[in-house]
Design a protein around this motif. Structure first.
Motif, short mmCIF file in Angstrom:
data_model
loop_
_atom_site.label_atom_id
_atom_site.label_comp_id
_atom_site.label_asym_id
_atom_site.label_seq_id
_atom_site.Cartn_x
_atom_site.Cartn_y
_atom_site.Cartn_z
N GLU A 72 0.81 -1.22 0.00
CA GLU A 72 0.00 0.00 0.00
C GLU A 72 0.85 1.27 0.00
N ARG A 73 2.12 1.11 0.21
CA ARG A 73 3.00 2.28 0.34
C ARG A 73 3.30 2.91 -1.01
N PHE A 74 3.31 2.10 -2.07
CA PHE A 74 3.70 2.57 -3.39
C PHE A 74 2.60 2.29 -4.40
N VAL A 75 2.64 3.03 -5.51
CA VAL A 75 1.81 2.69 -6.66
C VAL A 75 2.62 1.74 -7.52
N TRP A 76 2.07 0.58 -7.81
CA TRP A 76 2.80 -0.45 -8.54
C TRP A 76 2.38 -0.44 -10.00
N VAL A 77 3.36 -0.18 -10.85
CA VAL A 77 3.12 -0.11 -12.29
C VAL A 77 3.74 -1.35 -12.94
N ALA A 78 2.93 -2.12 -13.66
CA ALA A 78 3.43 -3.28 -14.37
C ALA A 78 4.30 -2.80 -15.53
N GLY A 79 5.62 -2.96 -15.38
CA GLY A 79 6.56 -2.36 -16.30
C GLY A 79 6.83 -3.16 -17.55
N LEU A 80 6.14 -4.28 -17.72
CA LEU A 80 6.30 -5.10 -18.92
C LEU A 80 5.05 -5.04 -19.79
N ALA A 81 4.27 -4.00 -19.59
CA ALA A 81 3.18 -3.63 -20.48
C ALA A 81 2.03 -4.63 -20.49
N GLU A 82 1.22 -4.55 -21.53
CA GLU A 82 -0.04 -5.31 -21.61
C GLU A 82 0.12 -6.82 -21.45
N PRO A 83 1.16 -7.46 -21.99
CA PRO A 83 1.24 -8.92 -21.85
C PRO A 83 1.26 -9.39 -20.39
N TYR A 84 1.84 -8.58 -19.50
CA TYR A 84 1.95 -8.97 -18.09
C TYR A 84 0.93 -8.27 -17.20
N ALA A 85 0.20 -7.31 -17.77
CA ALA A 85 -0.71 -6.52 -16.93
C ALA A 85 -1.74 -7.36 -16.19
N PRO A 86 -2.44 -8.31 -16.82
CA PRO A 86 -3.44 -9.07 -16.06
C PRO A 86 -2.85 -9.80 -14.85
N SER A 87 -1.72 -10.47 -15.03
CA SER A 87 -1.14 -11.21 -13.90
C SER A 87 -0.61 -10.26 -12.84
N TYR A 88 -0.04 -9.14 -13.23
CA TYR A 88 0.50 -8.20 -12.25
C TYR A 88 -0.63 -7.46 -11.52
N PHE A 89 -1.71 -7.16 -12.21
CA PHE A 89 -2.85 -6.54 -11.54
C PHE A 89 -3.43 -7.47 -10.49
N SER A 90 -3.46 -8.76 -10.77
CA SER A 90 -3.99 -9.71 -9.80
C SER A 90 -3.15 -9.75 -8.53
N ALA A 91 -1.88 -9.29 -8.64
CA ALA A 91 -0.97 -9.30 -7.49
C ALA A 91 -0.79 -7.93 -6.86
N MET A 98 -8.08 -2.30 -21.97
CA MET A 98 -7.53 -3.29 -21.04
C MET A 98 -7.52 -2.76 -19.62
N ILE A 99 -7.08 -1.52 -19.41
CA ILE A 99 -7.00 -1.04 -18.03
C ILE A 99 -8.39 -0.87 -17.43
N GLU A 100 -9.37 -0.49 -18.24
CA GLU A 100 -10.73 -0.38 -17.71
C GLU A 100 -11.25 -1.75 -17.29
N ALA A 101 -10.95 -2.77 -18.08
CA ALA A 101 -11.38 -4.11 -17.71
C ALA A 101 -10.70 -4.57 -16.42
N LEU A 102 -9.41 -4.30 -16.30
CA LEU A 102 -8.68 -4.72 -15.11
C LEU A 102 -9.17 -3.97 -13.87
N ARG A 103 -9.45 -2.70 -14.02
CA ARG A 103 -9.96 -1.93 -12.88
C ARG A 103 -11.29 -2.49 -12.37
N SER A 104 -12.10 -2.95 -13.28
CA SER A 104 -13.41 -3.47 -12.89
C SER A 104 -13.37 -4.93 -12.49
N GLY A 105 -12.17 -5.53 -12.59
CA GLY A 105 -12.04 -6.94 -12.23
C GLY A 105 -12.55 -7.89 -13.30
#
Length: 302
Positions: free
Chosen positions: A187-206, A226-233
């Protein structure tokens, strides 16, 4: 946490676009085309831009060219998009770049992974601390590509520098990311998936809430969908986008990402948006490979 940092944190929980740097026929930066590409991103709904990122060929640009890229981005972004300026190289150069970005109104800097062959854990902290302390009013985002760096070192850095507010995590291992984020402070940091869309779903889940993108240069709507879908789960919807972009990203990632930038510029060239030129150590695609990239881009909503 100040209100300013809250604004910066929100800007990281987005599609963080890494714009290309277009070159003219004479090899110099094509300023007019660069402005047009930036406007296309912003008009397409992109809210956060990273000038001097790797998709922008950061390491192939001269110091003066990096300043030019920063200046063009700041002018086009205005109050319509947040700017996360890429800085790096030796400490004095990184500090000078960070201060230049601050003077132009950037709200954040992304510190490229040190490329020195001998990087100690403590030295990693010292490097980032020197940059962060030089621009205390800016949010600072380390770009982490080292799988051996423990999360406790990031926490140590943030203890000394409260303006370290986010992380661009680019180690291709979702389990390692999940552990690193929790060891550093989820919760201390904002976590940005730095390997773009291919890794975004798995990194968002974490725990990630934003992701970087080079593909967004070509088709902003796909990245935003993609980000709207991930935000909404809605992971099935996110994976539909993933399937649309899969082959494009496979081409970028092949041979240790040798054509990472090349494929993006080739797609833009196929759409008539910029020249395909890249600088060594990258190379343009062979004629025989260009048609596949063009066909992919032509099939996307633009």
């Amino acid at each position: 946490m100040t209100a300013t940092f809250e604004t910066q944190r929100s800007a990281l929980a987005e599609v963080v676009a890494i714009p290309v740097t277009p070159f003219a026929e004479d090899g110099t930066i094509d300023r007019a085309t660069h402005r047009a590409l930036l406007r296309r991103l912003i008009d397409g709904g992109v809210l956060t831009l990273t000038p001097n990122g790797n998709t922008g060929e950061f390491y192939a640009l001269t110091p003066e060219e990096r300043r030019t890229v920063m200046e063009l981005t700041a002018e086009e972004a205005g109050d319509r998009a947040a700017v996360l300026a890429g800085v790096g190289h030796d400490v004095p150069t990184a500090v000078a770049s960070a201060r230049h970005a601050a003077a132009l109104g950037a709200g954040m800097v992304m510190v490229h992974q040190p490329v020195h062959p001998y990087v100690s854990e403590g030295g990693w902290v010292d490097y980032h601390r020197a940059v962060a302390e030089s621009v205390p009013a800016l949010g600072v985002v380390p770009y982490i590509r080292n799988p051996l760096l423990p999360g406790e070192r990031l926490a140590e850095l943030a203890d000394a520098c409260p303006n370290v507010i986010g992380v661009k995590y680019a180690v291709p291992d979702a389990a390692r990311f999940a552990a690193f984020a929790r060891d550093a402070g989820l919760e201390r940091f904002v976590w940005v998936a730095g390997l773009a869309e291919p890794y975004a779903p798995s990194y968002f889940s974490a725990g990630a809430t934003g992701f970087t993108s080079g593909l967004v240069n070509v088709a902003p709507s796909l990245s935003l969908n993609m980000i709207e879908a991930l935000r909404s789960g809605d992971y099935p919807a996110a994976m539909k986008v993933w399937e649309q972009i899969r082959r494009f990203e496979e081409l970028r990632g092949a041979n240790a990402s040798a054509n990472n930038v090349t494929v993006v510029k080739e797609a833009l060239a196929s759409l008539g948006l910029c020249r395909r030129d890249v600088r060594p150590p990258s190379r343009p695609l062979a004629e025989s490979e260009r048609s596949e990239v063009a066909a992919i881009a032509a099939g996307w909503p633009l």
